[in-house]
Structures are given as structure tokens and as C-alpha cells.
Design an enzyme around this catalytic site. Structure first.
Site, PDB file in Angstrom:
ATOM      1  N   CYS A   1       3.000  -5.008   6.899  1.00  0.00           N
ATOM      2  CA  CYS A   1       2.655  -4.676   5.514  1.00  0.00           C
ATOM      3  C   CYS A   1       3.813  -3.960   4.835  1.00  0.00           C
ATOM      4  CB  CYS A   1       1.410  -3.805   5.474  1.00  0.00           C
ATOM      5  SG  CYS A   1      -0.116  -4.692   5.858  1.00  0.00           S
TER       6      CYS A   1
ATOM      7  N   HIS B   1       0.822  -1.209   0.000  1.00  0.00           N
ATOM      8  CA  HIS B   1       0.000   0.000   0.000  1.00  0.00           C
ATOM      9  C   HIS B   1       0.854   1.257   0.000  1.00  0.00           C
ATOM     10  CE1 HIS B   1       0.675   0.855   4.329  1.00  0.00           C
ATOM     11  NE2 HIS B   1       0.584  -0.451   4.513  1.00  0.00           N
TER      12      HIS B   1
END
Length: 544
Positions: free
Chosen positions: A459, A440
Site C-alpha cells: 500500500c 492511506h
């Protein structure tokens, strides 16, 4: 001829089964042992362990057992081949099939100078103790080894790479053809062999005692270790010339230090501090071992790559995008902290979310957000979080009430609204995995200026996320018209389907050679190097 093809296919199928079964038995036993010893939730997930076990049992029951039954039946009932037009007997046909199947063309005989680096690589990489023995023989008696000895050693090397080839083919197609010339001889691999040989030779002639500094060294300072550091930079290729016994840190030396820092993923400030000194103290032999281990891992991994893929090298904090065999994008990334490691995995990006909301995982809520709420009761409103109970009802409280609730079990779920303050930024790339991680954007782009970017909760944040999203839009996003319409001023979350999935790989390589032949090294940020073994059982080397 039909019967011959059927039997040949069966034996090749069996070859694949044996190769994978040998590997899985060996790997599974080691991984199971390690999993029992420590909690490895980030390194070997339960579903991956179950998958390994499932494949192991499947091959045992479905492949090995029927083969034994067929063999037993063959011994009791001779194979009827009277319909064969050549009137071959069963014995003649078996002999022909065996010869046909296993008549692998011999490897071209390597000269000693070409064979020795091949053996050295497998020795340093820890593939099997047999290669340590072979290398000692080559070093101790290079001029007295017979042709038969050299052929035997080369056969061991070829057997390992044939095993790799068989394993790759079986994983890809379930069948494999007879293979010749399996020992890698391509230019990139030869460059690695040359560098490893060079490092081992350096280790034999260069003293490499551990250096200690009382303070950081900068330009203009004097220290007796300056001369030693400069000479190490010379032999490692980072500094061209240096006067004997010089003890002042000069501008010329700073250029070499910065080049050295670049190759090790360090801040290129020319300051000789703790991290730079650590890598200066790594002996040529230690570098050769690290490069050999990673070369084998990288080599095995690259055999399964598709023509297009996304790859994240975790210790390098780097992403590359390859489109039809061509590298089209390279970007810095932020990965998980050592306490919240980004997992090693293979998956496929199946969709993109434009302007995503963020459903906060309970672990992050507990570790990161509740402590912030305790300090600041306005934290949730300032960061644009909505709070829901477990019935899905929106919950509202005063700042003081939120602070008090943060010290309790906090029976709520948090969802951060899309926008500039959203932790995921403007883009989220979704792929299936059991760790709840994804790629992301970020609301804190300044973090990409750091050299050590192990900063997230697992992440992967991408610096050039807009360029990556644009590539997906041009090549894989189905509804391009809607994308173009929403990108400029979207205020809500919008999922976009892809015309096909893109493979994504999260890997762990701490040493490699760049295209220009320059060796690079990175810190073992998760302390995984001791676990990432290349070892194979001796039975693998019996594959001829």
C-alpha cells in the site's frame, strides 16, 4: 456524401483495429512469455493478462474477420453508387475516399540538427532497430545524405509518433482523424532532446572508468579520486569550478555533492558513500539511455491523462495531485518493499474512509504479525487488534495462549480497531484493484524522513494525507456537513461517497526532467527497467 462518410468511418475504425491489434499481438506475446518464465503477481496480474487477451481476440473476431468478409463481398459484387449526384464511378469514388482519408499533410521538413536528436531518442529508447540504423547513417554521413534519405528517416520518426497518436485516439474514442505534424516539438520535449544529445556528446569525449573507494569520503579527507569526482560533477552541471589536480574534499565540493545527491534521490549529507559512488559511476551514455526510455514511457502515458488525477511515481516515492491541469499538491509517499512491490496500475478513487479499521490480509498476518505475537503475547491487545474466527465470532485468549497459537496454522482473522495505533491512520482512499492496495495515512510518520521509502507491504502511505483529504472534502465529498462534524473527534469508521471518481495512476519512472530542465534519476528499486520495453514491431513504422 452519406455513403462517403460511412465508408470513411469504416476505414478509420479499421485503422484503429489494426493499430491496436498490432500492438497487442506484439505486447501480448512478450508479456505472456515473461509471465511463463517467472511469477509476476505484482507486475502483470492474471486479470490484466486476461483483459489483454480478451481485447486481442475481440478485435480479431469482431473487426478483422468482418472486414475480410466485406472485402470479399466487394470483389464479387460491385458497389452500387448510381444514386450519387455526381455520377462518380466506383473506381473514382474509391480513389477519392482513399485520397481523402490518407492525404495526411506532410511533416514540415526538419533540418539535420533537429532530426538527429529525434532519431537518437528513439534509438536509445529501444523503440526499433531501424532507428539505430538511421542514427548511424546521420552520424556517419551528415553532409552527404540526400534529401530523399533525410525524408525517409523523418518519415520513420513520424510513423512511430503517428502510431502513438492513432493508438491513443483509438483507446479514447474508437475513431481517429487524419493527423499532421505528429512529431513532438513542444518545449519540454525539446529540453529532453537537448539533454540526451549533451549526454551522448559527453560520453564521446569524457573518460568514465569505474571508481572504487576503500572508505566513505567526507570534508577534509584526501584521496586521488577527489579530482576525478569533482570533474565529473563539473561536466554533469553540479559543480561550477574546480582547481586542477586538487585531491582534498573541500566545502565547495560538498555543495556540488549535495546537489548531485538531491538529483538522485539520495540523502543530502555530502558524504561520498556507496550509493553516491554508484551514481557517480553511471556514464553519460547510461544516463542518456535511462532518460530516453523513461521519456518515451512518460510521453505515452501522459496522452491518456484526464484534466484531474492523482499520480504516484513509485521509484521517486512521490505523489502529485493535479486539479484541472494544475499541480495543487506534492507529497512524499512510502511504497512497497522490493519483496512486496506496489503494483503498476490505473484505477479511480471512489470513496474515502475516515478513521478506518484495518482488516489484516493473510499475507501480512503470516509474514509480520505472527512473528510479533510469538515474541510478545500482549502484542494483539497493545496494538488494539480484535480476533475473529471464520464464523465471525470474537475470540479471546491469554497472552500465553496467543503465543502458542501463533506457532500453529492460526485459524483466525484480525481487525485493528480505529485509533491512533491503527496502521492506516486517519484516512483511507479506496480504489478498485486486484492487489488489495490503497492509499492511506500512517501511524509512523517518522518513516517519511528516510530517503529510501520502499518500506510497506504494497500500500501507499501519504505524508500530506490531511491536505489530500481536505482537497477531496472541498471538491468531491458529497456529505460535507457530516465530514465537518465527524473529523474533529470521530471514534468509529465512516465511509464517504464522492460526487465523481478521481483517476489514480501508479507509475514507474526512474528518470525525468524537472520544469527547470534539470535531469533527475532514481534507483530501480524493483529491477523493472529491463522489462519495461518501448519496443514496437517494424510493421508500426509502415503507418504513413
Amino acid at each position: 456524401m452519406v455513403l462517403q462518410k460511412i465508408i470513411r468511418s469504416f476505414y478509420r475504425w479499421f485503422d484503429c483495429a489494426v493499430v491496436i491489434l498490432v500492438q497487442h499481438t506484439f505486447v501480448l506475446s512478450k508479456r505472456t512469455s515473461n509471465a511463463i518464465k517467472e511469477n509476476r503477481n505484482k507486475r502483470l496480474s492474471g486479470d490484466r493478462l486476461a483483459a489483454l487477451l480478451c481485447r486481442h481476440l475481440t478485435f480479431t473476431v469482431i473487426v478483422i474477420l468482418p472486414f475480410c468478409v466485406v472485402n470479399a463481398a466487394d470483389e464479387m459484387t460491385p458497389l452500387n453508387v448510381t444514386h450519387n449526384t455526381d455520377n462518380e464511378s466506383h473506381t473514382e469514388l474509391s480513389t477519392k475516399l482513399s485520397t481523402d482519408l490518407y492525404a495526411i499533410e506532410p511533416e514540415p521538413q526538419l533540418q539535420l540538427e533537429a532530426l538527429m536528436p529525434q532519431v537518437l531518442l528513439l534509438d536509445l529508447a529501444g523503440v526499433n532497430p531501424l532507428f539505430s540504423q538511421d542514427y548511424r547513417e546521420l552520424v556517419a554521413s551528415p553532409n552527404t545524405l540526400s534529401m530523399a534519405d533525410l525524408a525517409r528517416i523523418q518519415a520513420n520518426v513520424a510513423s512511430y509518433w503517428r502510431y502513438v497518436t492513432l493508438l491513443t485516439a483509438c483507446n479514447d474514442t474508437g475513431t481517429v482523424e487524419a493527423t499532421s505534424a505528429v512529431i513532438p516539438m513542444d518545449t519540454p520535449f525539446q529540453s529532453v532532446l537537448k539533454q540526451i544529445t549533451h549526454l551522448v556528446q559527453l560520453d564521446r569525449v569524457e573518460p568514465w572508468e569505474t571508481l572504487v573507494l576503500d572508505e566513505k569520503l567526507t570534508v577534509g579527507m584526501n584521496d586521488q579520486v577527489i579530482d576525478i569526482i569533482a570533474k565529473r560533477l563539473q561536466v554533469l552541471g553540479d559543480l561550477t569550478t574546480w582547481p586542477d589536480m586538487a585531491q582534498m574534499y573541500t566545502e565547495e565540493l560538498m555543495v556540488g555533492i549535495k546537489r548531485f545527491q538531491l538529483r538522485h534521490g539520495l540523502k543530502q549529507d555530502g558524504v561520498i558513500g556507496k550509493k553516491t559512488l554508484y551514481w557517480l559511476n553511471q556514464s553519460p551514455k547510461a544516463r542518456a539511455v535511462l532518460l530516453a526510455k523513461n521519456t518515451i514511457r512518460k510521453r505515452l502515458f501522459e496522452r491518456k491523462l484526464a484534466s484531474s488525477y492523482l499520480l504516484i511515481n513509485i521509484p521517486a516515492f512521490e505523489m502529485i495531485l493535479v486539479d484541472n491541469g494544475t499541480k495543487v499538491l506534492k507529497s512524499k509517499v512510502i511504497v512497497g518493499k522490493p519483496s512486496r512491490q506496489t503494483p503498476l496500475l490505473d484505477s479511480q478513487i471512489s470513496s474515502i474512509v475516515l478513521n478506518p479499521d484495518w482488516r489484516v490480509p493473510s499475507s501480512i498476518l503470516r509474514r509480520d504479525i505472527l512473528p510479533q505475537i510469538k515474541k510478545n503475547g500482549h502484542y494483539l491487545s497493545e496494538r488494539q487488534f480484535d480476533v475473529y474466527d471464520y464464523n465471525g465470532q470474537l475470540v479471546q485468549h491469554t497472552p500465553e495462549e496467543w503465543q502458542a497459537l501463533a506457532s500453529t496454522s492460526f485459524p483466525y482473522k484480525l481487525v485493528q480497531r480505529p485509533g491512533t495505533k491503527n496502521a492506516l491512520g486517519k484516512y483511507k482512499f479506496h480504489f478498485e484493484n486486484s492487489f488489495s492496495v490503497y492509499l492511506h495515512d500512517t501511524s509512523e510518520p517518522s518513516l517519511f524522513n528516510k530517503e529510501n521509502r520502499a518500506l510497506s507491504s504494497g500500500c501507499i502511505r501519504i505524508e500530506k494525507v490531511a491536505e489530500l483529504a481536505q482537497w477531496f472534502k472541498e471538491h468531491l465529498v458529497k456529505d460535507k456537513r457530516l465530514w465537518d462534524k465527524l473529523v474533529p473527534e470521530i471514534t468509529h469508521a465512516q465511509w464517504f461517497a464522492l460526487s465523481e471518481k478521481l483517476p489514480v495512476h501508479l507509475v514507474y519512472w526512474t528518470a525525468w526532467l524537472e520544469d527547470n530542465g534539470q535531469d533527475h534519476y532514481r534507483s530501480d528499486i524493483y529491477n523493472l527497467e529491463p522489462e519495461l520495453t518501448n519496443a514496437v514491431p517494424a510493421a508500426v513504422l509502415d503507418i504513413r
